[in-house]
Design an enzyme around this catalytic site. Structure first.
Site, PDB file in Angstrom:
ATOM      1  NE  ARG A   1      30.496  24.897  93.081  1.00 57.02           N
ATOM      2  CZ  ARG A   1      30.105  25.579  92.129  1.00 57.02           C
ATOM      3  NH1 ARG A   1      30.134  25.450  91.037  1.00 57.02           N
ATOM      4  NH2 ARG A   1      29.115  26.563  92.850  1.00 57.02           N
TER       5      ARG A   1
ATOM      6  NE  ARG B   1      27.090  21.678  86.523  1.00 61.00           N
ATOM      7  CZ  ARG B   1      26.588  23.272  86.170  1.00 61.00           C
ATOM      8  NH1 ARG B   1      25.742  23.274  85.299  1.00 61.00           N
ATOM      9  NH2 ARG B   1      27.377  24.004  86.964  1.00 61.00           N
TER      10      ARG B   1
ATOM     11  NE  ARG C   1      21.493  17.200  91.125  1.00 60.11           N
ATOM     12  CZ  ARG C   1      21.693  18.161  90.887  1.00 60.11           C
ATOM     13  NH1 ARG C   1      22.792  18.835  90.953  1.00 60.11           N
ATOM     14  NH2 ARG C   1      20.671  19.201  90.080  1.00 60.11           N
TER      15      ARG C   1
ATOM     16  CG  ASP D   1      24.810  26.297  96.501  1.00 59.43           C
ATOM     17  OD1 ASP D   1      25.757  26.112  95.574  1.00 59.43           O
ATOM     18  OD2 ASP D   1      24.664  27.531  96.721  1.00 59.43           O
TER      19      ASP D   1
ATOM     20  CE1 TYR E   1      24.739  33.922  93.187  1.00 55.76           C
ATOM     21  CE2 TYR E   1      26.252  33.769  95.185  1.00 55.76           C
ATOM     22  CZ  TYR E   1      26.080  33.612  93.759  1.00 55.76           C
ATOM     23  OH  TYR E   1      26.969  33.059  92.988  1.00 55.76           O
TER      24      TYR E   1
HETATM   25  O1  CP3 Z   1      33.290  21.848  96.264  1.00 55.40           O
HETATM   26  C1  CP3 Z   1      32.437  20.987  96.330  1.00 55.40           C
HETATM   27  O2  CP3 Z   1      32.656  20.071  95.762  1.00 55.40           O
HETATM   28  C2  CP3 Z   1      31.295  21.218  97.236  1.00 55.40           C
HETATM   29  C3  CP3 Z   1      30.217  21.750  96.612  1.00 55.40           C
HETATM   30  C4  CP3 Z   1      29.808  23.258  96.431  1.00 55.40           C
HETATM   31  C5  CP3 Z   1      28.559  23.432  95.639  1.00 55.40           C
HETATM   32  N1  CP3 Z   1      28.440  24.839  95.691  1.00 55.40           N
HETATM   33  C6  CP3 Z   1      27.921  22.488  94.766  1.00 55.40           C
HETATM   34  C7  CP3 Z   1      27.126  23.018  93.659  1.00 55.40           C
HETATM   35  C8  CP3 Z   1      30.281  24.473  96.909  1.00 55.40           C
HETATM   36  C9  CP3 Z   1      31.558  24.283  98.060  1.00 55.40           C
HETATM   37  C10 CP3 Z   1      29.391  25.398  96.649  1.00 55.40           C
HETATM   38  C11 CP3 Z   1      29.557  26.693  97.105  1.00 55.40           C
HETATM   39  C12 CP3 Z   1      29.094  28.010  96.299  1.00 55.40           C
HETATM   40  N2  CP3 Z   1      27.944  27.680  95.629  1.00 55.40           N
HETATM   41  C13 CP3 Z   1      29.698  28.922  96.089  1.00 55.40           C
HETATM   42  C14 CP3 Z   1      31.022  29.303  96.585  1.00 55.40           C
HETATM   43  C15 CP3 Z   1      32.159  28.700  95.717  1.00 55.40           C
HETATM   44  C16 CP3 Z   1      32.484  29.178  94.459  1.00 55.40           C
HETATM   45  O3  CP3 Z   1      32.316  28.437  93.517  1.00 55.40           O
HETATM   46  O4  CP3 Z   1      32.735  30.377  94.424  1.00 55.40           O
HETATM   47  C17 CP3 Z   1      28.910  29.934  95.299  1.00 55.40           C
HETATM   48  C18 CP3 Z   1      29.384  31.205  94.744  1.00 55.40           C
HETATM   49  C19 CP3 Z   1      27.645  29.258  95.095  1.00 55.40           C
HETATM   50  C20 CP3 Z   1      26.674  29.574  94.375  1.00 55.40           C
HETATM   51  C21 CP3 Z   1      26.270  28.514  93.302  1.00 55.40           C
HETATM   52  N3  CP3 Z   1      25.598  27.395  93.146  1.00 55.40           N
HETATM   53  C22 CP3 Z   1      26.550  28.873  91.915  1.00 55.40           C
HETATM   54  C23 CP3 Z   1      27.292  29.910  91.232  1.00 55.40           C
HETATM   55  C24 CP3 Z   1      26.182  27.685  90.975  1.00 55.40           C
HETATM   56  C25 CP3 Z   1      26.638  27.074  89.694  1.00 55.40           C
HETATM   57  C26 CP3 Z   1      25.392  27.400  88.743  1.00 55.40           C
HETATM   58  C27 CP3 Z   1      25.478  26.563  87.462  1.00 55.40           C
HETATM   59  O5  CP3 Z   1      24.730  25.745  87.072  1.00 55.40           O
HETATM   60  O6  CP3 Z   1      26.403  26.801  86.846  1.00 55.40           O
HETATM   61  C28 CP3 Z   1      25.400  26.658  91.964  1.00 55.40           C
HETATM   62  C29 CP3 Z   1      24.935  25.371  91.716  1.00 55.40           C
HETATM   63  C30 CP3 Z   1      25.910  24.079  92.459  1.00 55.40           C
HETATM   64  N4  CP3 Z   1      26.580  24.282  93.416  1.00 55.40           N
HETATM   65  C31 CP3 Z   1      26.238  23.246  91.580  1.00 55.40           C
HETATM   66  C32 CP3 Z   1      27.258  22.478  92.381  1.00 55.40           C
HETATM   67  C33 CP3 Z   1      27.740  21.215  92.109  1.00 55.40           C
HETATM   68  C34 CP3 Z   1      26.020  22.928  90.035  1.00 55.40           C
HETATM   69  C35 CP3 Z   1      24.542  22.571  90.005  1.00 55.40           C
HETATM   70  C36 CP3 Z   1      24.134  21.140  89.413  1.00 55.40           C
HETATM   71  O7  CP3 Z   1      25.078  20.371  89.353  1.00 55.40           O
HETATM   72  O8  CP3 Z   1      23.173  21.190  88.703  1.00 55.40           O
END
Ligand code: CP3
Length: 345
Positions: A28, A32, A41, A77, A152
């Site tokens: 990540r 944000r 975004r 994602d 999920y």
């Molecule tokens: O690592 C990176 O920089 C690459 C980007 C990345 C995202 N999601 C972007 C994202 C990666 C590798 C993921 C994988 C992902 N998504 C996982 C596995 C990694 C982990 O953290 O365990 C999981 C469980 C998800 C599911 C998911 N998607 C969650 C739990 C969330 C967060 C929700 C929130 O808003 O707190 C997302 C959304 C997400 N994926 C965001 C980002 C940058 C945030 C959304 C936003 O910026 O509006």
């Protein structure tokens, strides 16, 4: 100086070859915590951003430019391939993936079809643009692992206890195995598409698999993760396997077949190496919450991790899980420089 990803410290460490410094990147790292991410975004839904190659390229590059990390990770994602094959789902800000109709029967499981390159042409396009722009910096592709995706899909959204998931696993094992089989094909297909497009390594995120016991992992999960890693063997691209709360599963993660095992902050790296067994590099493992403490604390803890890693066959410095949204980017900039400079040899 290196000029090809193949010579990079990141790929060399994954392959357990000697390196000039310990490579570092952050799960990540795009997201944000970065003001430039929040700006780009603005008004764009997460899944729209993931399907827009220009945005994917720019967002992936942001942390590379700012921190000088040793690897980039494709901005996407884990639910992107599921959306691409027609699952009705969305990513809700502050919540995570939400599925309109949770998958709880054989008919719904059977509707999950294999993924084709045309389903995610925007991913191929973004990877191709990125490999040009990144030059010698390797690009990591990724996918969610079957267990975490299943959670999920079965729960319908994020879950603390994975109740419905375990109810299916224990109560309807035939349905469970049918669903895991489908998800395995999708994950393998999605990783192959990214590899064909040019990513240098792949990471399988099994974020929530720490919820199961070793015996249950062996019966209900291991056959599928193993099939994914076997299906990607023989390529030059390292395979990274990551989960959270996996202290008791590290030996089995080693058995699943990845080249690199990700470790969260709960197990020190030298102990993790004993549990994983020989022939693997490790990735980790600073608690992301430590970045909310003063720099002196971060520096001391990062130094301790490098010391624990000194005897490993290969080490990629990372956090034990993703960057928290409230993290000050200056902390990550200093941490990147600290790891690269203090490990230089
Ligand atoms: O690592 C990176 O920089 C690459 C980007 C990345 C995202 N999601 C972007 C994202 C990666 C590798 C993921 C994988 C992902 N998504 C996982 C596995 C990694 C982990 O953290 O365990 C999981 C469980 C998800 C599911 C998911 N998607 C969650 C739990 C969330 C967060 C929700 C929130 O808003 O707190 C997302 C959304 C997400 N994926 C965001 C980002 C940058 C945030 C959304 C936003 O910026 O509006």
């Amino acid at each position: 100086m290196t000029s090809e990803p193949a010579d990079s410290t990141f790929l060399r460490a994954c392959h357990r070859r000697p390196v000039s410094h310990t490579p570092v990147w952050f799960m990540r790292q795009a997201g944000r915590s970065l003001p430039e991410y929040r700006a780009i975004r603005e008004g764009v839904p997460m899944l729209t951003a993931c399907a827009t190659p220009d945005l994917v390229t720019e967002i992936t590059m942001q942390p590379v430019r700012r921190y000088g990390v040793d690897a980039a990770i494709l901005f996407s994602d884990i639910v992107v391939p599921l959306r691409a094959i027609g699952v009705d789902l969305d990513i809700k800000p502050g919540v995570g993936p939400v599925v309109a109709e949770p998958i709880r029967d054989a008919r719904a499981a059977a509707a999950l079809r294999p993924i084709e390159p045309d389903d995610v042409s925007y991913v191929t396009e973004a990877v191709q643009a990125l490999t040009k722009e990144l030059g010698a910096t390797p690009l990591i592709g990724f996918a969610g692992a079957p267990f975490t995706l299943a959670s999920y899909l079965i729960e319908g959204g994020p879950s603390k206890n994975h109740d419905h998931t375990k109810a299916m696993m224990y109560g309807e094992p035939e349905l469970w195995h049918a669903l895991m089989d489908r998800l395995t094909e999708i994950t393998l297909g999605f990783l192959r598409i990214q590899l064909s497009a040019g990513v240098s390594a792949v990471q399988l995120f099994d974020s929530w698999v720490g919820a199961v016991s070793p015996d249950d992992y062996r019966e209900f999960v291991l056959p599928y993760t193993r099939r994914i890693f076997d299906g990607l063997a023989g390529l030059d691209a390292p395979r990274i396997h990551f989960g959270v709360g996996t202290g008791e599963l590290l030996g089995l993660l080693g058995e699943a077949g990845a080249d690199v095992v990700g470790v969260d902050w709960r197990v020190p790296l030298d102990e993790a190496a004993r549990r994983v067994g020989p022939g693997k590099a490790l990735q980790g493992n600073l608690d992301p919450a430590l970045l909310l403490a003063p720099w002196e604390v971060v520096e001391r803890r990062a130094g301790e991790i490098l010391a624990r890693a000194a005897g490993l066959e290969g080490h990629v410095f990372n956090l034990g899980h993703g960057v928290l949204p409230g993290t000050d980017p200056d902390q990550l900039a200093r941490l990147t420089a600290f790891v690269q400079e203090s490990s230089a040899r």
